[in-house]
Design an enzyme around this catalytic site. Structure first.
Site, PDB file in Angstrom:
ATOM      1  N   HIS A  57       0.749  -1.164  -0.052  1.00 35.77           N
ATOM      2  CA  HIS A  57      -0.037   0.102   0.122  1.00 35.77           C
ATOM      3  C   HIS A  57       0.856   1.308  -0.061  1.00 35.77           C
ATOM      4  O   HIS A  57       0.132   2.285   0.245  1.00 35.77           O
ATOM      5  CB  HIS A  57      -0.899  -0.075   1.117  1.00 35.77           C
ATOM      6  CG  HIS A  57      -2.101  -1.025   1.064  1.00 35.77           C
ATOM      7  ND1 HIS A  57      -3.374  -0.921   0.533  1.00 35.77           N
ATOM      8  CD2 HIS A  57      -1.909  -2.348   1.322  1.00 35.77           C
ATOM      9  CE1 HIS A  57      -4.056  -1.896   0.585  1.00 35.77           C
ATOM     10  NE2 HIS A  57      -3.170  -2.927   1.114  1.00 35.77           N
ATOM     11  N   SER A  90     -12.381 -16.351 -23.420  1.00 37.60           N
ATOM     12  CA  SER A  90     -11.483 -16.539 -22.095  1.00 37.60           C
ATOM     13  C   SER A  90     -11.580 -18.073 -21.981  1.00 37.60           C
ATOM     14  O   SER A  90     -12.649 -18.635 -21.549  1.00 37.60           O
ATOM     15  CB  SER A  90     -11.900 -15.919 -20.791  1.00 37.60           C
ATOM     16  OG  SER A  90     -11.221 -16.687 -19.802  1.00 37.60           O
ATOM     17  N   SER A 145      -5.686 -13.221  -5.670  1.00 41.04           N
ATOM     18  CA  SER A 145      -4.816 -13.885  -5.006  1.00 41.04           C
ATOM     19  C   SER A 145      -3.755 -12.783  -4.553  1.00 41.04           C
ATOM     20  O   SER A 145      -2.777 -12.884  -4.011  1.00 41.04           O
ATOM     21  CB  SER A 145      -4.380 -15.132  -5.404  1.00 41.04           C
ATOM     22  OG  SER A 145      -5.209 -15.951  -5.754  1.00 41.04           O
ATOM     23  N   GLY A 146      -3.871 -11.535  -5.156  1.00 39.45           N
ATOM     24  CA  GLY A 146      -2.668 -10.517  -4.721  1.00 39.45           C
ATOM     25  C   GLY A 146      -1.708 -10.671  -5.803  1.00 39.45           C
ATOM     26  O   GLY A 146      -0.561 -10.001  -5.543  1.00 39.45           O
ATOM     27  N   LEU A 147      -1.787 -11.338  -6.878  1.00 41.30           N
ATOM     28  CA  LEU A 147      -0.708 -11.345  -8.006  1.00 41.30           C
ATOM     29  C   LEU A 147      -1.017 -10.760  -9.134  1.00 41.30           C
ATOM     30  O   LEU A 147      -0.202 -10.821 -10.160  1.00 41.30           O
ATOM     31  CB  LEU A 147      -0.251 -12.995  -8.263  1.00 41.30           C
ATOM     32  CG  LEU A 147       0.230 -13.861  -6.852  1.00 41.30           C
ATOM     33  CD1 LEU A 147       0.384 -15.140  -7.309  1.00 41.30           C
ATOM     34  CD2 LEU A 147       1.052 -13.190  -6.122  1.00 41.30           C
ATOM     35  N   SER A 148      -1.736  -9.863  -9.175  1.00 38.17           N
ATOM     36  CA  SER A 148      -2.270  -8.671 -10.216  1.00 38.17           C
ATOM     37  C   SER A 148      -2.791  -9.359 -11.409  1.00 38.17           C
ATOM     38  O   SER A 148      -2.291  -9.229 -12.695  1.00 38.17           O
ATOM     39  CB  SER A 148      -1.140  -8.094 -10.510  1.00 38.17           C
ATOM     40  OG  SER A 148      -0.833  -7.119  -9.309  1.00 38.17           O
ATOM     41  N   GLU A 182      -8.285   0.704 -15.095  1.00 41.23           N
ATOM     42  CA  GLU A 182      -8.837   0.020 -13.921  1.00 41.23           C
ATOM     43  C   GLU A 182      -9.606   1.272 -12.998  1.00 41.23           C
ATOM     44  O   GLU A 182     -10.455   0.862 -12.362  1.00 41.23           O
ATOM     45  CB  GLU A 182      -7.729  -0.531 -13.214  1.00 41.23           C
ATOM     46  CG  GLU A 182      -8.311  -1.235 -12.125  1.00 41.23           C
ATOM     47  CD  GLU A 182      -7.384  -2.548 -11.767  1.00 41.23           C
ATOM     48  OE1 GLU A 182      -6.887  -3.197 -12.741  1.00 41.23           O
ATOM     49  OE2 GLU A 182      -7.642  -3.098 -10.738  1.00 41.23           O
ATOM     50  N   ASP A 194       0.844  -2.466 -10.017  1.00 41.34           N
ATOM     51  CA  ASP A 194       0.509  -3.649 -10.670  1.00 41.34           C
ATOM     52  C   ASP A 194       0.941  -3.403 -12.097  1.00 41.34           C
ATOM     53  O   ASP A 194       1.616  -4.238 -12.866  1.00 41.34           O
ATOM     54  CB  ASP A 194      -1.002  -4.072 -10.524  1.00 41.34           C
ATOM     55  CG  ASP A 194      -1.286  -4.347  -8.872  1.00 41.34           C
ATOM     56  OD1 ASP A 194      -0.394  -4.462  -8.126  1.00 41.34           O
ATOM     57  OD2 ASP A 194      -2.440  -4.376  -8.615  1.00 41.34           O
ATOM     58  N   TYR A 243      -9.891  -1.529   0.646  1.00 38.01           N
ATOM     59  CA  TYR A 243      -8.946  -0.975   0.184  1.00 38.01           C
ATOM     60  C   TYR A 243      -9.237   0.748   0.075  1.00 38.01           C
ATOM     61  O   TYR A 243      -8.465   1.331   0.305  1.00 38.01           O
ATOM     62  CB  TYR A 243      -8.803  -1.366  -1.188  1.00 38.01           C
ATOM     63  CG  TYR A 243      -7.665  -0.917  -2.133  1.00 38.01           C
ATOM     64  CD1 TYR A 243      -6.213  -1.588  -2.079  1.00 38.01           C
ATOM     65  CD2 TYR A 243      -7.684   0.120  -2.937  1.00 38.01           C
ATOM     66  CE1 TYR A 243      -5.225  -1.209  -2.715  1.00 38.01           C
ATOM     67  CE2 TYR A 243      -6.576   0.668  -3.638  1.00 38.01           C
ATOM     68  CZ  TYR A 243      -5.295  -0.032  -3.314  1.00 38.01           C
ATOM     69  OH  TYR A 243      -4.324   0.266  -4.247  1.00 38.01           O
TER      70      TYR A 243
HETATM   71  C1  GLA Z   1      -3.426  -3.741  -5.001  1.00 40.57           C
HETATM   72  C2  GLA Z   1      -3.452  -2.517  -5.942  1.00 40.57           C
HETATM   73  C3  GLA Z   1      -1.873  -1.684  -5.767  1.00 40.57           C
HETATM   74  C4  GLA Z   1      -1.420  -1.783  -4.358  1.00 40.57           C
HETATM   75  C5  GLA Z   1      -1.439  -3.051  -3.753  1.00 40.57           C
HETATM   76  C6  GLA Z   1      -1.068  -2.930  -2.396  1.00 40.57           C
HETATM   77  O1  GLA Z   1      -2.617  -4.611  -5.839  1.00 40.57           O
HETATM   78  O2  GLA Z   1      -3.663  -2.717  -7.254  1.00 40.57           O
HETATM   79  O3  GLA Z   1      -2.047  -0.642  -6.391  1.00 40.57           O
HETATM   80  O4  GLA Z   1      -1.956  -0.691  -3.832  1.00 40.57           O
HETATM   81  O5  GLA Z   1      -2.940  -3.430  -3.820  1.00 40.57           O
HETATM   82  O6  GLA Z   1       0.295  -2.680  -2.261  1.00 40.57           O
END
Ligand code: GLA
Length: 452
Positions: A57, A90, A145-148, A182, A194, A243
């Site tokens: 963040h 997809s 999952s936090g991997l973009s 986005e 990301d 967020y």
């Molecule tokens: C997500 C957001 C990013 C960043 C992270 C946290 O992935 O898309 O811009 O803020 O959370 O670091």
């Protein structure tokens, strides 16, 4: 234009559950393309996911992030159309969508396609000429999952439009436009992390990103340190999460402290003025100020193979994320405990926005297999949920894949396909229309992992 060089092969063994070669993956995508559009694709593009090694963040606070573009990536196989229509399929979702470039509107029924639509709209707003195309999408970036996974889809989309339109954006501008898609079209107020990583990544190294001036420099981890992801399988939803609230609290803190962004406050200055802030805002701000400080320190520690510093910095980051920023989740604690008890661990912390998703660990190279086996066992024993634990390596940013299957690097393995199509399914969309589908042909190259 840049073409991708191969991602290094994953070592055999339990650290890497199911790996398919790029050739196999390509054959799957091409067969689907021919089935749907009666012709072969003429263009292949890819964009990677990412894992942040330090700097949760900090991006929207204009601070630093140490970030790694990873071998899990999103592909689009495409062929230009004569009209101004974009037709998408997809493979992960087994879902189709189409839209006209003359009037790009979002589709609440096929939300995964809004990442593509958003990029189309933003690029056109910039006056760039876009071509319609037929496309098949396939991703190995796990969703939510936090991997973009979202950024990977946006950035590969921009790469397709770029190649078909005959123009070229530099990676930072491309990232900014994808971020705008986005923020404004999809409606998630994310920072630049990301998209920047997905567009500007370099094979073989992490990036130390300065989110204020959008510059970055490569950071090569010392030989012998490996990066391993532990996916808790507890999904998070960025749009629906807290967020936005965290972001607003940081902005309030910056406003009260009289700075444009928390990046401008040093730890010493913050210590002196913390009491000017409401208590919850103060906690959020403290985390950001401290986390920002840790980014530079971790970069140095990873270069120097300073185990003690890596362990302390990652532990402090995770503690702050849970206690101060309050983005922890029970599954994250369980995964962290499993990682910290596993052989070869150097340190572990959260990845992405938090609230579930993945953890990231630094592991001694020689112990990667034993580490992964131990984490899987411990996490499953504690939760009855089978996690995914896998090694990742730094991959190149968005670009073209070799346009012919027999191009020199086509035999290399790429990405880590650790689930069935159905499980990877909604990997493009935070709102899968058909979650849990696992129905590809039996000989599908993407295999469904079994619990230990
Ligand atoms: C997500 C957001 C990013 C960043 C992270 C946290 O992935 O898309 O811009 O803020 O959370 O670091």
């Amino acid at each position: 234009m840049r073409t991708e060089t191969a991602t290094a092969p994953c070592p055999p063994g339990p650290a890497c559950r199911d790996v398919v070669s790029r050739t196999e993956r390509r054959a799957l995508v091409e067969a689907e393309f021919r089935r749907r559009y009666d012709r072969a694709p003429s263009l292949w593009c890819r964009a990677p996911g990412r894992v942040d090694l330090m700097g949760s963040h900090t991006d929207y606070n204009l601070g630093y992030v140490l970030t790694l573009p990873i071998g899990c990536d999103t592909w689009i196989a495409a062929r230009p159309r004569e009209d101004r229509t974009v037709c998408l399929y997809s493979l992960n979702l087994e879902a189709e969508a189409s839209f006209g470039l003359d009037r790009v509107v979002s589709d609440p029924q096929a939300r995964w396609s809004n990442y593509v639509r958003g990029v189309a709209q933003v690029l056109q707003t910039e006056g760039l000429k876009l071509n319609g195309f037929d496309g098949v999408i396939h991703s190995t970036v796990p969703m939510s999952s936090g991997l973009s996974s979202s950024a990977a889809l946006e950035c590969v989309t921009a790469t397709v439009f770029e190649a078909l339109g005959g123009w070229k954006l530099d990676p930072v501008n491309k990232a900014l436009l994808c971020q705008r898609a986005e923020n404004q079209f999809v409606g998630v107020n994310c920072g630049i992390l990301d998209q920047y990583t997905s567009c500007a990544g370099q094979e073989g190294c992490a990036l130390l990103l300065d989110c204020r001036d959008l510059s970055s420099r490569p950071v090569k981890l010392a030989d012998g340190i490996k990066v391993v992801i532990g996916d808790t399988k507890s999904k998070r939803e960025l749009a629906g999460s807290e967020y936005g609230q965290r972001r607003a609290q940081c902005e309030e803190g910056a406003r009260r402290l009289g700075v444009q962004a928390l990046r401008e406050i040093s730890l010493e200055q913050f210590n002196a003025r913390e009491r000017e802030l409401p208590s919850e805002v103060a906690k959020r701000c403290r985390f950001i100020v401290e986390e920002n400080d840790r980014v530079l320190k971790l970069g140095a520690a990873l270069k120097a193979f300073d185990r003690q510093a890596i362990r302390q910095l990652t532990a402090a980051s995770f503690r702050g994320a849970c206690d101060l920023y309050e983005i922890g989740a029970p599954a994250m604690h369980t995964m962290t405990e499993a990682m910290l008890a596993a052989p070869g661990v150097i340190g572990a912390r959260q990845a992405g926005a938090g609230f579930g998703g993945c953890l990231v660990a630094f592991v001694e190279e020689a112990s990667v297999d034993a580490f992964a086996a131990s984490v899987r066992h411990a996490y499953f024993a504690a939760t009855q949920t089978q996690p995914e634990v896998y090694l990742v390596q730094a991959a190149a940013g968005a670009g073209l894949l070799p346009q012919t299957p027999d191009a020199p690097d086509a035999h290399h393995r790429s990405g880590f396909l650790t689930a069935s199509i159905g499980k990877t399914a909604a990997r493009h969309s935070p709102h899968p229309s058909r979650p849990g589908r696992t129905h590809r042909p039996k000989d599908s190259i993407i295999r469904n992992p079994e619990p230990n």
